[in-house]
Structure formats: C-alpha cells, structure tokens
Design an enzyme around this catalytic site. Structure first.
Site, PDB file in Angstrom:
ATOM      1  N   LYS A 150     -56.534  83.503 -88.306  1.00  0.00           N
ATOM      2  CA  LYS A 150     -55.409  83.997 -89.204  1.00  0.00           C
ATOM      3  C   LYS A 150     -56.252  84.349 -90.513  1.00  0.00           C
ATOM      4  CE  LYS A 150     -53.224  80.707 -86.671  1.00  0.00           C
ATOM      5  NZ  LYS A 150     -53.910  79.799 -85.655  1.00  0.00           N
ATOM      6  N   HIS A 187     -49.163  71.179 -88.492  1.00  0.00           N
ATOM      7  CA  HIS A 187     -49.876  72.474 -87.860  1.00  0.00           C
ATOM      8  C   HIS A 187     -51.260  72.542 -88.653  1.00  0.00           C
ATOM      9  CE1 HIS A 187     -50.470  76.568 -86.385  1.00  0.00           C
ATOM     10  NE2 HIS A 187     -50.288  75.954 -85.367  1.00  0.00           N
ATOM     11  N   ASP A 226     -66.512  62.340 -96.889  1.00  0.00           N
ATOM     12  CA  ASP A 226     -67.229  61.816 -97.951  1.00  0.00           C
ATOM     13  C   ASP A 226     -67.113  62.324 -99.402  1.00  0.00           C
ATOM     14  OD1 ASP A 226     -68.159  60.047 -96.150  1.00  0.00           O
ATOM     15  OD2 ASP A 226     -70.123  60.788 -95.886  1.00  0.00           O
TER      16      ASP A 226
END
Length: 510
Positions: A225, A428, A435
């Site tokens: 994407k 989704h 950390d």
C-alpha cells in the site's frame, strides 16, 4: 492400452516425482513439507497443481519481471556498498543511541534486503480511516508534479470514486498520475473504472493479471500500500482504498480498525524507487529487453540511490546528521519482501530479530495470526525470557478458516505465557513495537502468505517518541479488547476445537 490408462499412469508417475521432490529436496520446515505430502497423496492430479501454484517455487514472476528486478538491484549495488562501508567505518562514532543498539538489524536489512538506511523528517500515525483519507485527499489535491499509487484493493465505492475523480482531475491538469492495483485484490472493481483515468491522461496497470489466461500467479499478490506525492510525501500501512476502511461500507458492517503512516523526508525517495521498480516489473511483459534497460536507466539514474543512501560522494556523508545524537529526523528503513528474490522473507527476518533482541516488551497487532515455526519459536523464547509479549487479533473476521487456524495457535501459545487480546471488530493494522525504541508499520500480516508469497513493504522506525506513541495506541486498543484467559479456548466444544486443529494444518497456505 487405452488413452485413459496411459493418462492414469502418467499422472501417477508425475505425482510420485513430486512426492519424491518434497521428501528429498523441499527445504521448508517440517509442517509445510507434511502439508504438501498430505495434499499430493490425497488429492490426485489436483495436488500437483496446488503445489505448483502455492509452494512458492514456480511462476513467481515473468522473465522480464525478474530481469527488471535484477537491473534495479545492479543500480543499487554501488550505493549499498558505500553505505555499508560508511556505517562500518563510523560504527564506533555513531551517537544515535537506538541506531547504535540496533546496528546489527540495520546492517542485516541493508546487506540482505537492499534496504538503505534513510530518514523521515515528519511522521504522522493515523488509526482512524476518515482522518486518514481526509489528509491523504488534501495531499493529493496539493500535487503539482506526480502522484503514484500502489494498492492491493481499490474499490469503486464512495471513497474509491472520490479518489478516482481527483486523480482524473489531476491527470487532466498535467500531473503525472500512475495507479497500480492488484488484479485479485481488486477483482470486484470493473476495468472501466480504471480506464477512466487512462482516458484522462493517467496510467493504470493491474499486477499479475489473471484475466489473461491460466491463474499461474494467483498466490503471488501485490499486497503493498503506497501513496506518493511529488516525491516529497509518502503513505503506507494497512489501509487500502475502500469504504470499509473508514466504516462507511454498505455491505461490511463489522467495526474496522486500521493503521497508516504518513512520512516526509528522504525516505519518500526510497518508497518512490520501490513504486517505480514495481511499475516496470509489472509492465515489463509488454517490453523487449532493450526497452526495459532504457527504462531502468531513465528512471534509476545512479545518483538517485546515492541520494537515498545519504552518500553523495566519497567525501560527503549526509548520514552523519541522521546518526547524530541531536538529529531532528527519524532514522528509518523501508524493508520489502517478495517471492521473486533469492530470499523472500526479509521482513520476517527483521521482525524475528526485533523480537529476539527484546528486553522488556513486544506488542503486535495483526489481522491474521498463522505464523511459521521460526516466528512461533522466536515468540516463545522471548516470553520464556520474561519479555511481555502481547498480540491483538480480531474478534470479528473476514475469513472463517483463518479465524479457526489462528485460534488454535492462540490455544497453543498461551501456554508459553504470551497474552492475546480480541479487538471488538476487525483489526487490520500490521504493526509491532518493542521496548520503546523501535516501531514497524506496513502491509505485512503475521502469516506464511505475507512472509513468503506476497509482495510486501514495512517501514522500520528507530525512534523513542514514535515507539512510545504507538505503545500508547496499543494500550488504548487493549482497554476495549477482550483478554483471552489461559484455558478459555480449551473450554470450547470438542467439535469446535477439532475444527480449529484441522484448519491449522493448512496454515502454511493461509
């Protein structure tokens, strides 16, 4: 001997050949080898076809696509070497504490994944689809030179039509507009919807088009994407172009929760180089070898990767600022994976390294959870070492069989001390934060398909502020999610647990 008898004998010989291949030459882990043997033995003829299409050994790309990728890699080679040389020479002088700590990971991503270390000047995280689309729309409206989009799904619904109308307007005004969509992911979007942009002066192309003939590439989908504006602003994450991503779909009634990230700075050039590489890989089947070479030379001049790498010449290293203690930019890497390369699991390797080096916590959000043995083992060892491992998955699913397999993984992994949360709806998002130092956001699910078969991309940010910001996002999502208590799934009906266990057998294909 009849033709039918000859056919049966031939198919049986072929099956035996493939069974022997899996037994003696298949290098995958035992669970995958066992699954392929099961399919080949119990599904005559069809098992061979399934293995050809789904094993990841065949039909991963055309000759011209592989040629394009090889040519782009050759253009990168010099800049990769310069960056590696610089980083290794300056290793002891690196002031940025997180880059210094994660230097082995960064080095691995550069050397194995050709993922140059670069920087983001501005980074914004979006977890609301409406806010994401509104801001992306404004970015697209401001474009003056180029708009490049690459999506698994591009629907012709309200959101998709609004974006397409803007793309058409921009193309008519002289902006270079290119849109690449996955042919399988966008299978419900009619071709005429995309042709409108072509007629307006833009360019569209489907990835691994299935409508041209046999679906030999059905498993190898472009799941990336990307939205890129003027080479200055970039978007990636889990969000595709469609109504469901902002909870306005007429057909999708489940609450949708996703994550996207907007960046500016040098990293956008790296994202744009990926798009152009994908574009010419997908369109290379139309072109002769000489034409492909010319396109690579035109769109990938040697200096582009020098700029991305921050190494302009032997005397000047822009990386010095990125790696300084008081730098205002965020060091990051765009890590990619695809079945076309010599090693498909670059993103999985990077995620495993993050988890294996975790000291305090690892928080993961994923819509699907059917990992391979390497990833499972890494999570278990982290939990055994006292790391707080938490994973959020959906409560409501789009694929019932993936839900079944995922829940079986949950049952088994809870015994290792890993905590699971069911988000109220369909989460989704594809993210991992660790950390308070590192954050990964991208298109990659925690499943075998994303790790080995799909074309994926993730951004890895080495920054305390961003990591802490996403930790808070995760914990806010956790407050409204259902914590799966250890043993809770064990109290389900026997037939339900049996179905989950059966579905898990096919996890390597999910």
């Amino acid at each position: 001997m009849s033709v039918y008898s000859i056919f049966l004998i031939a198919t049986k010989i072929i099956e035996i050949i493939f069974i022997c291949f899996v037994l003696f030459f298949e290098r995958r882990e035992s669970s995958k080898r066992g699954l392929w043997l099961f399919i080949l033995v119990f599904i005559p003829v069809g098992g061979v076809i399934i293995y050809l299409l789904g094993s990841g050994h065949f039909f991963t790309g055309s000759f011209r696509m592989k040629l394009t990728n090889r040519l782009v890699s050759e253009r990168k080679k010099d800049s990769i070497k310069k960056q590696l040389d610089f980083l290794n020479e300056e290793k002891k002088k690196i002031q940025h504490p997180i880059v210094k700590e994660y230097f082995p990971l960064i080095n691995m991503n550069i050397e194995r994944g050709e993922s140059l270390l670069t920087s983001a000047a501005e980074t914004q995280i979006f977890t609301d689809g409406n806010e994401c689309f509104d801001r992306m729309y404004e970015d697209l409206k401001s474009a003056t030179k180029s708009i490049y989009l690459e999506y698994f799904i591009f629907h012709n619904d309200k959101v998709g039509t609004k974006f397409m109308d803007l793309l058409i307007e921009k193309a008519r005004s002289g902006v270079e507009v290119r849109l690449m969509y996955d042919d399988l992911g966008s299978r419900f979007t009619p071709m005429r919807f995309f042709r409108k942009l072509d007629k307006a002066g833009g360019h569209t192309h489907s990835f691994f088009q299935l409508r041209l003939g046999l679906p030999l590439t059905i498993n190898y989908r472009n799941h990336r994407k990307l939205t890129l504006i003027d080479g200055k602003t970039g978007w990636t994450g889990g969000i595709n172009i469609g109504d469901e991503y902002c909870n306005s779909s007429d057909t999708w009634k489940i609450n949708w929760r996703d994550t996207a990230v907007r960046v500016t700075g040098d990293v956008v050039m790296s994202m744009q180089a990926l798009f152009i590489s994908d574009w010419y890989s997908a369109t290379a089947w139309k072109k002769r070898k000489r034409k492909i070479q010319k396109n690579i030379n035109d769109f990938f001049p040697e200096e582009i990767f020098s700029k991305i790498s921050g190494v302009l010449n032997n005397d000047k290293h822009d990386l010095s600022y990125t790696l300084s203690k008081n730098s205002s930019v965020v060091p990051c890497q765009l890590v990619t994976s695809d079945p076309n390369g010599s090693h498909a699991a670059n993103i999985e390797d990077a995620l495993i390294r993050i988890i294996s080096e975790a000291k305090k916590y690892v928080y993961i959000q994923t819509p699907y959870f059917t990992p391979d043995e390497s990833f499972l083992t890494c999570l278990k060892i982290a939990a055994f070492n006292g790391v707080d491992v938490r994973i959020q998955i959906p409560r409501d699913w789009d694929k019932f069989y993936v839900k079944a397999a995922s829940y079986q993984f949950v049952r088994e992994m809870q015994q290792s001390g890993i905590k699971f949360y069911l988000y109220p709806g369909f989460i989704h998002a594809k993210s991992i934060t660790c950390d308070g130092k590192i954050l990964s956001i991208g298109s990659t699910n925690i499943d075998c398909r994303s790790f080995n078969l799909h074309f994926e991309n993730n951004l890895f940010f080495y920054d305390r502020k961003l990591a802490e910001q996403y930790r808070k996002i995760f914990l806010e999502d956790e407050k409204i999610s259902h914590y799966v208590e250890c043993g809770e799934f064990d109290r389900k009906l026997l037939i339900v647990r049996a179905w989950w266990s059966f579905a898990k057998l096919f996890a390597p294909l999910m």
